[in-house]
Design an enzyme around this catalytic site. Structure first.
Site, short mmCIF file in Angstrom:
data_model
loop_
_atom_site.label_atom_id
_atom_site.label_comp_id
_atom_site.label_asym_id
_atom_site.label_seq_id
_atom_site.Cartn_x
_atom_site.Cartn_y
_atom_site.Cartn_z
N TYR A 62 39.78 -26.62 -5.80
CA TYR A 62 40.99 -25.79 -5.70
C TYR A 62 41.85 -26.18 -4.50
O TYR A 62 43.08 -26.17 -4.57
CB TYR A 62 40.62 -24.31 -5.62
CG TYR A 62 40.30 -23.70 -6.97
CD1 TYR A 62 41.30 -23.47 -7.91
CD2 TYR A 62 39.00 -23.34 -7.30
CE1 TYR A 62 41.01 -22.91 -9.15
CE2 TYR A 62 38.70 -22.77 -8.53
CZ TYR A 62 39.71 -22.57 -9.46
OH TYR A 62 39.42 -22.02 -10.67
N ASP B 27 36.65 -12.67 -4.84
CA ASP B 27 36.93 -13.91 -5.54
C ASP B 27 36.42 -15.08 -4.71
O ASP B 27 36.31 -14.98 -3.49
CB ASP B 27 38.44 -14.08 -5.80
CG ASP B 27 38.67 -15.05 -6.95
OD1 ASP B 27 38.60 -14.61 -8.11
OD2 ASP B 27 38.85 -16.24 -6.69
N ARG C 118 31.79 -11.28 -14.01
CA ARG C 118 33.11 -10.65 -14.21
C ARG C 118 33.03 -9.29 -14.90
O ARG C 118 33.95 -8.91 -15.63
CB ARG C 118 34.04 -11.57 -15.01
CG ARG C 118 34.33 -12.88 -14.32
CD ARG C 118 35.38 -12.73 -13.25
NE ARG C 118 35.71 -14.00 -12.66
CZ ARG C 118 36.87 -14.64 -12.86
NH1 ARG C 118 37.78 -14.13 -13.63
NH2 ARG C 118 37.09 -15.79 -12.26
N ARG D 30 44.54 -1.23 -11.05
CA ARG D 30 45.24 -2.48 -10.74
C ARG D 30 46.74 -2.34 -10.98
O ARG D 30 47.55 -2.87 -10.24
CB ARG D 30 44.63 -3.57 -11.62
CG ARG D 30 45.26 -4.89 -11.63
CD ARG D 30 44.88 -5.71 -10.42
NE ARG D 30 45.19 -7.09 -10.74
CZ ARG D 30 46.44 -7.55 -10.84
NH1 ARG D 30 47.45 -6.77 -10.59
NH2 ARG D 30 46.64 -8.82 -11.16
N ARG E 27 39.20 -6.94 -15.76
CA ARG E 27 40.16 -6.66 -16.82
C ARG E 27 39.59 -6.10 -18.11
O ARG E 27 40.33 -5.55 -18.90
CB ARG E 27 40.98 -7.93 -17.11
CG ARG E 27 41.89 -8.27 -15.96
CD ARG E 27 42.35 -9.70 -16.04
NE ARG E 27 41.25 -10.62 -15.82
CZ ARG E 27 41.39 -11.95 -15.79
NH1 ARG E 27 42.55 -12.49 -16.02
NH2 ARG E 27 40.34 -12.71 -15.56
O1 LIG Z 1 41.39 -20.74 -14.35
C1 LIG Z 1 41.43 -20.89 -13.12
O2 LIG Z 1 41.51 -21.96 -12.53
C2 LIG Z 1 41.39 -19.70 -12.19
C3 LIG Z 1 40.61 -18.56 -12.57
C4 LIG Z 1 40.65 -17.41 -11.56
C5 LIG Z 1 39.83 -17.30 -10.40
N1 LIG Z 1 40.04 -16.07 -9.86
C6 LIG Z 1 40.95 -15.39 -10.61
C7 LIG Z 1 41.40 -16.24 -11.63
C8 LIG Z 1 42.50 -15.92 -12.60
C9 LIG Z 1 42.02 -15.35 -13.88
O3 LIG Z 1 40.80 -15.17 -14.08
O4 LIG Z 1 42.88 -15.06 -14.72
C10 LIG Z 1 41.40 -13.99 -10.37
C11 LIG Z 1 40.37 -12.96 -10.63
N2 LIG Z 1 39.18 -12.87 -9.97
C12 LIG Z 1 38.47 -11.80 -10.43
C13 LIG Z 1 39.26 -11.16 -11.42
C14 LIG Z 1 38.86 -9.94 -12.21
C15 LIG Z 1 38.74 -10.27 -13.67
O5 LIG Z 1 38.35 -11.41 -14.03
O6 LIG Z 1 39.09 -9.39 -14.47
C16 LIG Z 1 40.45 -11.89 -11.56
C17 LIG Z 1 41.63 -11.54 -12.42
C18 LIG Z 1 42.21 -10.32 -11.82
C19 LIG Z 1 43.42 -9.72 -12.35
O7 LIG Z 1 44.31 -10.43 -12.88
O8 LIG Z 1 43.51 -8.48 -12.19
C20 LIG Z 1 37.18 -11.33 -9.89
C21 LIG Z 1 36.08 -12.29 -9.72
N3 LIG Z 1 36.19 -13.66 -9.58
C22 LIG Z 1 34.94 -14.20 -9.51
C23 LIG Z 1 34.00 -13.15 -9.54
C24 LIG Z 1 32.51 -13.33 -9.57
C25 LIG Z 1 32.01 -13.35 -11.00
O9 LIG Z 1 32.43 -14.23 -11.76
O10 LIG Z 1 31.24 -12.45 -11.39
C26 LIG Z 1 34.70 -11.94 -9.63
C27 LIG Z 1 34.17 -10.54 -9.51
C28 LIG Z 1 33.60 -10.03 -10.71
C29 LIG Z 1 33.05 -8.64 -10.58
O11 LIG Z 1 33.12 -7.98 -9.54
O12 LIG Z 1 32.51 -8.22 -11.60
C30 LIG Z 1 34.60 -15.61 -9.33
C31 LIG Z 1 35.57 -16.67 -9.65
N4 LIG Z 1 36.93 -16.67 -9.45
C32 LIG Z 1 37.48 -17.89 -9.87
C33 LIG Z 1 36.40 -18.69 -10.28
C34 LIG Z 1 36.54 -20.13 -10.74
C35 LIG Z 1 36.32 -20.35 -12.15
C36 LIG Z 1 37.15 -19.70 -13.23
O13 LIG Z 1 36.96 -18.52 -13.56
O14 LIG Z 1 37.99 -20.42 -13.79
C37 LIG Z 1 35.21 -17.94 -10.13
C38 LIG Z 1 33.78 -18.34 -10.38
C39 LIG Z 1 33.40 -18.26 -11.82
O15 LIG Z 1 33.65 -17.25 -12.49
O16 LIG Z 1 32.85 -19.28 -12.29
C40 LIG Z 1 38.90 -18.29 -9.82
#
Ligand SMILES: O=C(O)CCc1c2[nH]c(c1CC(=O)O)Cc1[nH]c(c(CC(=O)O)c1CCC(=O)O)Cc1[nH]c(c(CC(=O)O)c1CCC(=O)O)Cc1[nH]c(c(CCC(=O)O)c1CC(=O)O)C2
Length: 341
Positions: A152, A75, A25, A38, A29
């Site tokens: 999911y 994502d 990540r 964004r 953010r």
């Molecule tokens: O809590 C939940 O169930 C959902 C979480 C959620 C996801 N995408 C999300 C959200 C909302 C949020 O983060 O606020 C939505 C999401 N995905 C992402 C972002 C950017 C950020 O966190 O600021 C965001 C929030 C974006 C925003 O609000 O602007 C981008 C993302 N998701 C992901 C990745 C790959 C990585 O982690 O490096 C990446 C890319 C990172 C990069 O390019 O540097 C992968 C991802 N998305 C997701 C998961 C599931 C696990 C988790 O984080 O809870 C996972 C896998 C993981 O991190 O373990 C689902």
């Protein structure tokens, strides 16, 4: 030609002059430049689905944090979306699936999409990023592990217990396997297409691994992750990150994955003993970055010491938290870079 191939060499298990570092990540953010971009858009989906913008935010942390690898901004939820189960990203709440998988008919209806059609926007983002990076650092592609995607698809949103998804494994194991097989086929085709579009390493995120009992994990997750690693390992090094599944290390060590990701609950020295010659990635607690710069440096050095004795890629134990001060991320990165353990 790569100007900085430290990450790629470590991911292949080769010796490196210093430990490479990146953060899960890292784009997003934590960076003011991400929030500015964004803020001009309708939402997260517009950013993910507009390749030039996704490429731009992928490169932001390379400029701002000077990390050793880029990870494509996307994502894990784009996969269910392409299979016919769309998600919405609700501001300040997270993902929401208006429809969920409840029955055999629902599984039947899901597509195994041609990646260029269903996920062409990610592939285009990879192509643009690869070109713009111009060999500065390697580019990582990624996807969710089938179990996490099922979680999911069945639950419809994040959950503390994922009890609907876990319940399905007891109530309807055959249906769960049908769904997992479809997700696996989609993911293999998608990751292969990511490699063709420029990804030099791929990481499989099993973010909800830790909520399953080990025997269910072996039956419903390791097996499908193994299929993915077998399909991708001939093309690029594969990293498996299964959060909370400390008991699965020996199973992953027996697969053709090259790197095993550790969360902060795992003890690197113990994992080293179980993981054979695999490269290890991780595992600083993301909360360590809330300390003073001196505390961040000390925590990072303690972490680095624990990974001695084999190839290591420094990272956090999960994604960086959105309210982390980027200055502290830089301290983390610089401490790794200065380390000669
Ligand atoms: O809590 C939940 O169930 C959902 C979480 C959620 C996801 N995408 C999300 C959200 C909302 C949020 O983060 O606020 C939505 C999401 N995905 C992402 C972002 C950017 C950020 O966190 O600021 C965001 C929030 C974006 C925003 O609000 O602007 C981008 C993302 N998701 C992901 C990745 C790959 C990585 O982690 O490096 C990446 C890319 C990172 C990069 O390019 O540097 C992968 C991802 N998305 C997701 C998961 C599931 C696990 C988790 O984080 O809870 C996972 C896998 C993981 O991190 O373990 C689902």
């Amino acid at each position: 030609m790569l100007k900085n191939d430290l990450f790629l060499r470590a991911a292949r298990g080769e010796a490196t002059e210093r430990t490479p570092v990146w953060l899960m990540r890292q784009a997003g953010r934590i960076l003011p430049e991400y929030r500015a971009l964004r803020g001009r858009l309708s939402g997260f989906k517009e950013l993910v689905e507009t390749p030039a913008l996704a490429a731009e935010v992928t490169i932001q942390p390379i400029d701002a944090l000077d990390v050793d690898a880029a990870i494509i901004f996307s994502d894990i939820l784009v996969v269910p979306d392409a299979m016919g189960l769309p998600y919405e990203m609700v501001e300040a709440r997270g993902p929401l699936f208006p429809n969920v998988i409840k029955s055999a008919a629902d599984v039947e209806k899901l597509r195994i999409p041609d990646p260029e059609e269903g996920l062409g926007y990610v592939l285009e983002a990879l192509r643009i990023t690869k070109k713009a990076l111009n060999g500065r650092v390697p580019l990582i592609g990624f996807a969710g592990a089938p179990w996490t995607i099922l979680a999911y698809m069945v639950e419809g949103h994040g959950s503390k217990t994922f009890s609907k998804a876990r319940g399905m494994l007891y109530r309807e194991p055959a249906l769960a396997h049908q769904l997992l097989a479809k997700i696996t086929a989609t993911t293999i085709a998608y990751l292969k297409a990511q490699v063709a579009a420029g990804a030099q390493v791929v990481q499989v995120f099993d973010s909800w691994a830790g909520i399953l009992p080990p025997d269910h994990y072996r039956e419903f997750s390791t097996r499908y992750i193994t299929e993915i690693t077998e399909a991708l390992a001939p093309l690029v090094p594969v990293t498996v990150f299964a959060k909370g599944a400390w008991w699965a290390v020996e199973d992953f060590a027996a697969t053709s994955c090259r790197t095993i990701g550790l969360d902060w609950n795992q003890d690197p020295a113990q994992v080293r003993l179980q993981a054979g010659n695999k490269t290890l990635q991780g595992n600083l607690d993301p909360c360590a970055l809330y300390g003073t710069p001196e505390q961040v440096k000390a925590a990072t050095e303690t972490m680095l010491r624990k990974f001695a004795g084999g190839p290591h890629i420094a990272n956090l134990g999960h994604g960086v938290y959105p309210d982390t001060n980027p200055d502290n991320v830089r301290v983390f990165v610089d401490t790794v870079k200065a380390w000669r353990g």
